[in-house]
Motif scaffolding. Sequence first.
Motif, mmCIF file in Angstrom:
data_model
loop_
_atom_site.group_PDB
_atom_site.id
_atom_site.type_symbol
_atom_site.label_atom_id
_atom_site.label_comp_id
_atom_site.label_asym_id
_atom_site.label_seq_id
_atom_site.Cartn_x
_atom_site.Cartn_y
_atom_site.Cartn_z
ATOM 1 N N UNK A 189 0.878 -0.972 -0.036
ATOM 2 C CA UNK A 189 -0.064 -0.108 0.035
ATOM 3 C C UNK A 189 0.654 1.299 -0.108
ATOM 4 N N UNK A 190 1.934 1.251 0.634
ATOM 5 C CA UNK A 190 2.932 2.419 0.766
ATOM 6 C C UNK A 190 3.635 2.704 -0.510
ATOM 7 N N UNK A 191 3.915 1.515 -1.061
ATOM 8 C CA UNK A 191 4.693 1.795 -2.638
ATOM 9 C C UNK A 191 3.381 2.216 -3.476
ATOM 10 N N UNK A 192 2.316 1.657 -3.591
ATOM 11 C CA UNK A 192 1.331 1.984 -4.498
ATOM 12 C C UNK A 192 0.981 3.669 -4.235
ATOM 13 N N UNK A 241 -5.562 4.661 -13.065
ATOM 14 C CA UNK A 241 -5.792 3.231 -13.468
ATOM 15 C C UNK A 241 -4.471 2.581 -14.252
ATOM 16 N N UNK A 242 -3.888 3.288 -14.805
ATOM 17 C CA UNK A 242 -2.632 2.764 -15.579
ATOM 18 C C UNK A 242 -1.466 2.660 -14.392
ATOM 19 N N UNK A 243 -1.464 3.352 -13.541
ATOM 20 C CA UNK A 243 -0.400 3.200 -12.734
ATOM 21 C C UNK A 243 -0.602 1.979 -11.726
ATOM 22 N N UNK A 244 -1.846 1.746 -11.378
ATOM 23 C CA UNK A 244 -2.583 0.725 -10.654
ATOM 24 C C UNK A 244 -2.258 -0.435 -11.281
ATOM 25 N N UNK A 245 -2.224 -0.710 -12.760
ATOM 26 C CA UNK A 245 -2.363 -1.668 -13.123
ATOM 27 C C UNK A 245 -0.660 -2.056 -13.429
ATOM 28 N N UNK A 246 -0.028 -1.162 -13.791
ATOM 29 C CA UNK A 246 1.436 -1.334 -14.058
ATOM 30 C C UNK A 246 2.087 -1.512 -12.635
ATOM 31 N N UNK A 247 1.665 -0.987 -11.633
ATOM 32 C CA UNK A 247 2.118 -1.593 -10.146
ATOM 33 C C UNK A 247 2.067 -2.911 -9.964
ATOM 34 N N UNK A 248 0.903 -3.493 -10.288
ATOM 35 C CA UNK A 248 0.694 -4.900 -9.974
ATOM 36 C C UNK A 248 1.546 -5.658 -10.839
ATOM 37 N N UNK A 290 -8.731 -0.578 -4.640
ATOM 38 C CA UNK A 290 -7.174 -1.015 -5.078
ATOM 39 C C UNK A 290 -6.521 -1.887 -4.011
ATOM 40 N N UNK A 291 -6.731 -1.825 -2.738
ATOM 41 C CA UNK A 291 -6.112 -2.864 -1.708
ATOM 42 C C UNK A 291 -6.546 -4.196 -2.194
ATOM 43 N N UNK A 327 -4.507 -7.756 -3.060
ATOM 44 C CA UNK A 327 -4.765 -8.911 -2.738
ATOM 45 C C UNK A 327 -5.189 -10.156 -3.651
ATOM 46 N N UNK A 328 -6.022 -9.829 -4.572
ATOM 47 C CA UNK A 328 -6.569 -10.630 -5.602
ATOM 48 C C UNK A 328 -5.336 -11.027 -6.424
ATOM 49 N N UNK A 329 -4.496 -10.050 -6.671
ATOM 50 C CA UNK A 329 -3.718 -10.327 -7.876
ATOM 51 C C UNK A 329 -2.345 -10.827 -7.374
ATOM 52 N N UNK A 330 -2.053 -11.094 -5.911
ATOM 53 C CA UNK A 330 -0.940 -11.908 -5.441
ATOM 54 C C UNK A 330 0.271 -10.967 -4.952
ATOM 55 N N UNK A 331 0.085 -9.368 -4.997
ATOM 56 C CA UNK A 331 1.058 -8.726 -4.817
ATOM 57 C C UNK A 331 1.339 -8.631 -3.179
#
Length: 339
Positions: free
Chosen positions: A168-171, A185-192, A296-297, A301-305
């Motif tokens: 969460x801190x890094x995002x 939205x782009x940053x969230x996707x690319x972060x994951x 976002x959180x 979790x869902x994506x395994x981050x």
Amino acid sequence: MLLDTNSAASIAEMAALIRTEDSSLDTMSLTPVGAFQNRTVTLHTLMREVTESLAEAFRRRPAQAFPMLYFACGKARVGSTALSNLFGMTGMPSYYQPLKAMLRDAMVGQPLTPWIIPQAADQPNLFSKETIGPYVIAESLFNPLKLLIDAGYPPHRLHLIALDREPASALASWLDKLISRASENTLLAHYIIAALSAARVSSYARQQGVPVTHYVYEVSKEPIASVRVLFDRLGLSASFAEDAVTSWQQPGQEHGSNARVIFPSEAAIYKVPNLHTSDSAYRFQPRATGAVTSAQLELLERCGVNDVYRASVAACIGDLGLNAAASSRLFGERAGVAA
């Protein structure tokens, strides 16, 4: 697949491909993205072009002439720049993402300038950091360690420092610092994508016999002790100095002038105002996470981050030999989960 950054399902599908190391990631078509990428190209092609350029500089060098390279890698915004400054303050040449700079030139069809490293006889030890992400899919998927090894850098002359930071801190840092260059939205996707890709780099290192030391940003809450243990683990005890941790050059001051961070030439689009915090020492910088939404959180979790981070914490505790008390101070409840 065509990633829809506005769709949680599409992001989750991409995440599943990364976690299973699906070969389609190398061959999917990556379309132009503004000033960051003007070619329709595959990751495989970009990796090949950078590898070939590196190989030109490496191929006539015997293995013993390669310096020992302490190679830090993680998703963007994990404290890697501060670590670059720290290693530079010891007097060691410290390189700022030279491989991603080459990848970025390849994305816009520019001639590549290979990374020219010194001879081991002149500089026996080097530090370099690479970050995964953030602006386009290619730089959120690429494996910089693979570029080095495929180009001919001897694996036994490499030591990977696997970086991570509480998700969460890094995002929150991505969304705060990088929003002028890409949508939320782009940053969230690319972060994951980047967080999962960074874990693949560690897996690849182990496959290639490259030693790995996990160093999670939260250990910098106790900077002197953590850096001392890190240097011991890397076999660099003789290079450790408390001043390199606590006393950095400040504007108008002359001390700390032995910092040797070497920056690549990059396009103006990558010069983001206030991207890096100016500081006088190596230290933990807390990040407020209130702007990160519950949706976002949940997607992290869902994506395994979060799973990747939990594994990073467990590995860091083991690699640095942290006892239960230190682990609890540094990671809180995460230490208990990791254990």
